[in-house]
Design a protein around this motif. Sequence first.
Motif, PDB file in Angstrom:
ATOM      1  N   ASN A 201       0.846  -1.206   0.000  1.00 60.00           N
ATOM      2  CA  ASN A 201       0.000   0.000   0.000  1.00 60.00           C
ATOM      3  C   ASN A 201       0.873   1.243   0.000  1.00 60.00           C
ATOM      4  O   ASN A 201       1.982   1.240   0.551  1.00 60.00           O
ATOM      5  N   PHE A 202       0.386   2.301  -0.631  1.00 60.37           N
ATOM      6  CA  PHE A 202       1.026   3.597  -0.491  1.00 60.37           C
ATOM      7  C   PHE A 202       0.700   4.145   0.905  1.00 60.37           C
ATOM      8  O   PHE A 202      -0.105   3.562   1.642  1.00 60.37           O
ATOM      9  N   GLU A 203       1.280   5.290   1.248  1.00 53.43           N
ATOM     10  CA  GLU A 203       1.202   5.784   2.616  1.00 53.43           C
ATOM     11  C   GLU A 203      -0.071   6.588   2.878  1.00 53.43           C
ATOM     12  O   GLU A 203      -0.590   7.253   1.978  1.00 53.43           O
ATOM     13  N   SER A 204      -0.480   6.570   4.100  1.00 52.28           N
ATOM     14  CA  SER A 204      -1.567   7.448   4.533  1.00 52.28           C
ATOM     15  C   SER A 204      -0.977   8.835   4.811  1.00 52.28           C
ATOM     16  O   SER A 204       0.242   8.974   5.002  1.00 52.28           O
ATOM     17  N   ALA A 218      12.370  11.051   0.452  1.00 52.99           N
ATOM     18  CA  ALA A 218      11.696  10.246  -0.571  1.00 52.99           C
ATOM     19  C   ALA A 218      11.374   8.869   0.004  1.00 52.99           C
ATOM     20  O   ALA A 218      12.160   8.312   0.782  1.00 52.99           O
ATOM     21  N   VAL A 219      10.213   8.329  -0.399  1.00 52.58           N
ATOM     22  CA  VAL A 219       9.760   7.048   0.148  1.00 52.58           C
ATOM     23  C   VAL A 219       9.513   6.040  -0.974  1.00 52.58           C
ATOM     24  O   VAL A 219       8.950   6.384  -2.008  1.00 52.58           O
ATOM     25  N   GLY A 220       9.949   4.812  -0.731  1.00 59.75           N
ATOM     26  CA  GLY A 220       9.703   3.740  -1.690  1.00 59.75           C
ATOM     27  C   GLY A 220       9.617   2.397  -0.980  1.00 59.75           C
ATOM     28  O   GLY A 220       9.483   2.352   0.250  1.00 59.75           O
ATOM     29  N   ILE A 243      11.700  10.625  -8.745  1.00 60.33           N
ATOM     30  CA  ILE A 243      10.505  11.049  -7.987  1.00 60.33           C
ATOM     31  C   ILE A 243       9.295  10.951  -8.918  1.00 60.33           C
ATOM     32  O   ILE A 243       9.168  11.720  -9.870  1.00 60.33           O
ATOM     33  N   SER A 244       8.445   9.976  -8.638  1.00 58.81           N
ATOM     34  CA  SER A 244       7.348   9.701  -9.566  1.00 58.81           C
ATOM     35  C   SER A 244       6.052  10.372  -9.160  1.00 58.81           C
ATOM     36  O   SER A 244       5.153  10.534  -9.976  1.00 58.81           O
ATOM     37  N   ASN A 245       5.955  10.748  -7.927  1.00 58.53           N
ATOM     38  CA  ASN A 245       4.728  11.395  -7.447  1.00 58.53           C
ATOM     39  C   ASN A 245       5.046  12.189  -6.189  1.00 58.53           C
ATOM     40  O   ASN A 245       6.041  11.931  -5.527  1.00 58.53           O
ATOM     41  N   VAL A 254      -4.634  11.126  -4.983  1.00 58.17           N
ATOM     42  CA  VAL A 254      -4.503   9.673  -4.910  1.00 58.17           C
ATOM     43  C   VAL A 254      -3.215   9.267  -5.620  1.00 58.17           C
ATOM     44  O   VAL A 254      -2.870   9.844  -6.649  1.00 58.17           O
ATOM     45  N   THR A 255      -2.477   8.310  -5.067  1.00 61.38           N
ATOM     46  CA  THR A 255      -1.255   7.811  -5.703  1.00 61.38           C
ATOM     47  C   THR A 255      -1.561   6.472  -6.381  1.00 61.38           C
ATOM     48  O   THR A 255      -2.198   5.610  -5.779  1.00 61.38           O
ATOM     49  N   THR A 256      -1.108   6.324  -7.653  1.00 66.56           N
ATOM     50  CA  THR A 256      -1.349   5.070  -8.373  1.00 66.56           C
ATOM     51  C   THR A 256      -0.051   4.541  -8.985  1.00 66.56           C
ATOM     52  O   THR A 256       0.886   5.307  -9.241  1.00 66.56           O
ATOM     53  N   GLU A 259       0.744   6.133 -12.389  1.00 66.67           N
ATOM     54  CA  GLU A 259       1.420   7.430 -12.344  1.00 66.67           C
ATOM     55  C   GLU A 259       2.925   7.224 -12.129  1.00 66.67           C
ATOM     56  O   GLU A 259       3.770   7.930 -12.690  1.00 66.67           O
ATOM     57  N   VAL A 260       3.266   6.180 -11.341  1.00 64.95           N
ATOM     58  CA  VAL A 260       4.674   5.863 -11.091  1.00 64.95           C
ATOM     59  C   VAL A 260       5.348   5.459 -12.415  1.00 64.95           C
ATOM     60  O   VAL A 260       6.451   5.919 -12.742  1.00 64.95           O
ATOM     61  N   LEU A 261       4.666   4.610 -13.207  1.00 64.20           N
ATOM     62  CA  LEU A 261       5.241   4.157 -14.480  1.00 64.20           C
ATOM     63  C   LEU A 261       5.331   5.313 -15.473  1.00 64.20           C
ATOM     64  O   LEU A 261       6.301   5.441 -16.219  1.00 64.20           O
TER      65      LEU A 261
HETATM   66  N1  HPA Z   1       5.230   5.606  -1.827  1.00 63.51           N
HETATM   67  C1  HPA Z   1       5.894   4.441  -1.762  1.00 63.51           C
HETATM   68  N2  HPA Z   1       6.525   3.906  -2.801  1.00 63.51           N
HETATM   69  C2  HPA Z   1       6.501   4.573  -3.959  1.00 63.51           C
HETATM   70  C3  HPA Z   1       5.823   5.803  -4.091  1.00 63.51           C
HETATM   71  C4  HPA Z   1       5.135   6.340  -2.971  1.00 63.51           C
HETATM   72  O1  HPA Z   1       4.519   7.413  -3.009  1.00 63.51           O
HETATM   73  N3  HPA Z   1       5.980   6.206  -5.381  1.00 63.51           N
HETATM   74  C5  HPA Z   1       6.739   5.251  -5.991  1.00 63.51           C
HETATM   75  N4  HPA Z   1       7.058   4.265  -5.124  1.00 63.51           N
END
Ligand code: HPA
Length: 282
Positions: A201-204, A218-220, A243-245, A254-256, A259-261
């Motif tokens: 899951n992405f972060e809250s 930066a978080v991954g 940095i993708s988002n 919302v993070t998807t 969007e990262v790709l």
């Molecule tokens: N969070 C965690 N991992 C990720 C993110 C994110 O926002 N974007 C790309 N990898």
Amino acid sequence: MPNGNEAFLTLEEIERVASDLRRRITVQPRVGLILGSGLGPLAEAVAEATRIQASEVEGWPTSTVEGHAGVLVFGRLEGQPVFVVQGRVHYYEGYSMPRVGLPVRVMQRLGVETLIVTNAAGGVNPEFVPGDVMLITDHVNLMGMAGHSPLRGPNLDAFGPRFPDMSQAYDRELLRLVRQVAREEGITLREGVYICLGGPNFESPADLRFLRAIGVDAVGMSTVPEVIVARHGGMRVLGLSGISNKANLDGDTVTTHEEVLEAGKVIVPKLSALIKGVLRRL
Ligand code: HPA
């Protein structure tokens, strides 16, 4: 047959994978590259390439994630003999931490001295925008602090000590080289601290406020386990985050994964230029 879930690796198992690859390659790699989500196109620039499907290598953890091809590429980039892992694996896929580190262990057995790791990451630093490239100057090993270390279990003395130092996980000379290349190529380079979380899951928003408060930029969901294994084995490490988002601290966006790709397309040319510049100077 290993299923990827056993707790620890042995030197014998690592050596079996290494000797399988050794039989198939003609050049001994000096530099290893692990490519993050959407950053696979870098592997296409490899000259005199031998491409091996990761799924054909017994014991190699194969990626289940879109954007990670699962190909091992041996050849030359800017004249340097390289071993490129196109399609890394993550802890959230169900592999044990030591197995997530297996690609780096195999690189070490093949004589790779320098590891370049890339990833896609969310920008926690409010100044970062999607498409930026961040030079990793340090990391927070939150998962390791919680006991999820790739070095857990009997120490593999053939690689390094029980209690490896992490005071300079990211090689100072390589940091200097990347900054120099960025200046020469006119690439804006961010710098900062990366954190690996377990995902998937992405972060809250509250997670992200916590990360900002502890000094994360930066978080991954990758890289740190590989870097720990690399440093345990005495490799020099360079880490770059695309940095993708923008991390969503207020909960309004919302993070998807899409969007990262997508952001990878802007990031790839910059990362390629930086990495090639460094390889030319090694
Ligand atoms: N969070 C965690 N991992 C990720 C993110 C994110 O926002 N974007 C790309 N990898």
